[in-house]
Motif scaffolding. Structure first.
Motif, PDB file in Angstrom:
ATOM      1  N   MET A   1       0.845  -1.182   0.000  1.00 48.57           N
ATOM      2  CA  MET A   1       0.000   0.000   0.000  1.00 48.57           C
ATOM      3  C   MET A   1       0.888   1.242   0.000  1.00 48.57           C
ATOM      4  N   LYS A   2       0.566   2.170  -0.863  1.00 51.45           N
ATOM      5  CA  LYS A   2       1.335   3.402  -0.946  1.00 51.45           C
ATOM      6  C   LYS A   2       1.077   4.281   0.272  1.00 51.45           C
ATOM      7  N   ASN A   3       2.073   5.092   0.593  1.00 49.29           N
ATOM      8  CA  ASN A   3       2.028   5.953   1.776  1.00 49.29           C
ATOM      9  C   ASN A   3       1.405   7.301   1.421  1.00 49.29           C
ATOM     10  N   ASN A   4       0.077   7.324   1.290  1.00 49.91           N
ATOM     11  CA  ASN A   4      -0.611   8.573   0.981  1.00 49.91           C
ATOM     12  C   ASN A   4      -1.260   9.146   2.236  1.00 49.91           C
ATOM     13  N   ILE A   5      -1.404  10.458   2.256  1.00 45.48           N
ATOM     14  CA  ILE A   5      -2.060  11.144   3.364  1.00 45.48           C
ATOM     15  C   ILE A   5      -3.024  12.186   2.811  1.00 45.48           C
ATOM     16  N   ARG A   6      -3.839  12.743   3.668  1.00 50.07           N
ATOM     17  CA  ARG A   6      -4.657  13.884   3.254  1.00 50.07           C
ATOM     18  C   ARG A   6      -3.746  15.093   3.101  1.00 50.07           C
ATOM     19  N   GLY A   7      -3.920  15.839   2.009  1.00 46.91           N
ATOM     20  CA  GLY A   7      -3.104  17.033   1.809  1.00 46.91           C
ATOM     21  C   GLY A   7      -3.796  18.286   2.289  1.00 46.91           C
ATOM     22  N   GLY A   8      -5.067  18.148   2.666  1.00 41.20           N
ATOM     23  CA  GLY A   8      -5.846  19.284   3.129  1.00 41.20           C
ATOM     24  C   GLY A   8      -7.264  18.832   3.392  1.00 41.20           C
ATOM     25  N   ASP A   9      -8.076  19.739   3.909  1.00 46.20           N
ATOM     26  CA  ASP A   9      -9.452  19.396   4.271  1.00 46.20           C
ATOM     27  C   ASP A   9     -10.488  20.086   3.409  1.00 46.20           C
ATOM     28  N   ALA A  10     -10.030  20.806   2.377  1.00 43.89           N
ATOM     29  CA  ALA A  10     -10.963  21.484   1.475  1.00 43.89           C
ATOM     30  C   ALA A  10     -10.266  21.676   0.135  1.00 43.89           C
ATOM     31  N   PRO A  11     -11.039  21.766  -0.955  1.00 51.45           N
ATOM     32  CA  PRO A  11     -10.423  21.977  -2.261  1.00 51.45           C
ATOM     33  C   PRO A  11      -9.843  23.381  -2.378  1.00 51.45           C
ATOM     34  N   ILE A  12      -8.951  23.564  -3.341  1.00 54.84           N
ATOM     35  CA  ILE A  12      -8.338  24.870  -3.593  1.00 54.84           C
ATOM     36  C   ILE A  12      -8.774  25.347  -4.976  1.00 54.84           C
ATOM     37  N   PRO A  13      -9.370  26.548  -5.056  1.00 61.37           N
ATOM     38  CA  PRO A  13      -9.746  27.084  -6.367  1.00 61.37           C
ATOM     39  C   PRO A  13      -8.492  27.501  -7.141  1.00 61.37           C
ATOM     40  N   CYS A  14      -8.384  27.034  -8.377  1.00 70.60           N
ATOM     41  CA  CYS A  14      -7.197  27.294  -9.197  1.00 70.60           C
ATOM     42  C   CYS A  14      -7.614  27.838 -10.549  1.00 70.60           C
ATOM     43  N   GLN A  15      -6.888  28.839 -11.021  1.00 71.73           N
ATOM     44  CA  GLN A  15      -7.087  29.349 -12.379  1.00 71.73           C
ATOM     45  C   GLN A  15      -6.227  28.515 -13.320  1.00 71.73           C
ATOM     46  N   LEU A  16      -6.878  27.699 -14.134  1.00 73.69           N
ATOM     47  CA  LEU A  16      -6.146  26.805 -15.034  1.00 73.69           C
ATOM     48  C   LEU A  16      -6.053  27.424 -16.420  1.00 73.69           C
ATOM     49  N   GLU A  17      -4.882  27.336 -17.007  1.00 69.17           N
ATOM     50  CA  GLU A  17      -4.667  27.847 -18.355  1.00 69.17           C
ATOM     51  C   GLU A  17      -4.940  26.739 -19.373  1.00 69.17           C
ATOM     52  N   ALA A  18      -5.359  27.138 -20.553  1.00 67.04           N
ATOM     53  CA  ALA A  18      -5.663  26.175 -21.611  1.00 67.04           C
ATOM     54  C   ALA A  18      -4.399  25.454 -22.073  1.00 67.04           C
ATOM     55  N   ASP A  19      -4.536  24.158 -22.296  1.00 67.82           N
ATOM     56  CA  ASP A  19      -3.490  23.339 -22.932  1.00 67.82           C
ATOM     57  C   ASP A  19      -2.135  23.396 -22.221  1.00 67.82           C
ATOM     58  N   LYS A  20      -2.168  23.559 -20.910  1.00 62.85           N
ATOM     59  CA  LYS A  20      -0.944  23.516 -20.117  1.00 62.85           C
ATOM     60  C   LYS A  20      -0.983  22.242 -19.275  1.00 62.85           C
ATOM     61  N   ASN A  21       0.139  21.550 -19.174  1.00 62.24           N
ATOM     62  CA  ASN A  21       0.171  20.336 -18.368  1.00 62.24           C
ATOM     63  C   ASN A  21       0.376  20.679 -16.893  1.00 62.24           C
ATOM     64  N   TYR A  22      -0.505  20.145 -16.066  1.00 64.44           N
ATOM     65  CA  TYR A  22      -0.413  20.303 -14.619  1.00 64.44           C
ATOM     66  C   TYR A  22      -0.179  18.940 -13.987  1.00 64.44           C
ATOM     67  N   ALA A  23       0.521  18.946 -12.862  1.00 67.08           N
ATOM     68  CA  ALA A  23       0.761  17.710 -12.121  1.00 67.08           C
ATOM     69  C   ALA A  23       0.061  17.818 -10.770  1.00 67.08           C
ATOM     70  N   TRP A  24      -1.099  17.194 -10.684  1.00 62.75           N
ATOM     71  CA  TRP A  24      -1.884  17.222  -9.447  1.00 62.75           C
ATOM     72  C   TRP A  24      -1.319  16.211  -8.462  1.00 62.75           C
ATOM     73  N   CYS A  25      -1.031  16.651  -7.250  1.00 58.46           N
ATOM     74  CA  CYS A  25      -0.508  15.750  -6.213  1.00 58.46           C
ATOM     75  C   CYS A  25      -1.582  14.745  -5.825  1.00 58.46           C
TER      76      CYS A  25
END
Ligand code: FES
Length: 79
Positions: A1-25
């Motif tokens: 089992m991978k060692n994952n944890i909660r990174g927070g307790d609520a979502p974060i609003p993000c301004q995403l740009e078109a056609d840009k690669n993002y790496a979501w944790c």
């Protein structure tokens, strides 16, 4: 089992740009939530989810890592 944890307790609003690669944790260890900062390698967590959007938009990105629709919040942090 991978060692994952909660990174927070609520979502974060993000301004995403078109056609840009993002790496979501997906592991919760990044200090740069909701995005990956490479810490998953040291902590043994799951690797990031790479994603992009076709049109610029604001999106609420999951930090609790319980979402069934990554990288987007689906309300699972309230469970
Ligand atoms: S630091 Fe969490 S996926 Fe990279």
């Amino acid at each position: 089992m991978k060692n994952n944890i909660r990174g927070g307790d609520a979502p974060i609003p993000c301004q995403l740009e078109a056609d840009k690669n993002y790496a979501w944790c997906s592991c919760g260890h990044s200090a740069d939530q909701p995005f990956c900062n490479g810490t998953h390698k040291k902590e043994g967590g799951t690797p990031p989810t790479i994603f992009s959007v076709h049109e610029a938009k604001e999106a609420y990105l999951c930090t609790c890592k319980e979402t069934k629709n990554p990288p987007y919040c689906d309300g699972s942090h309230k469970n």
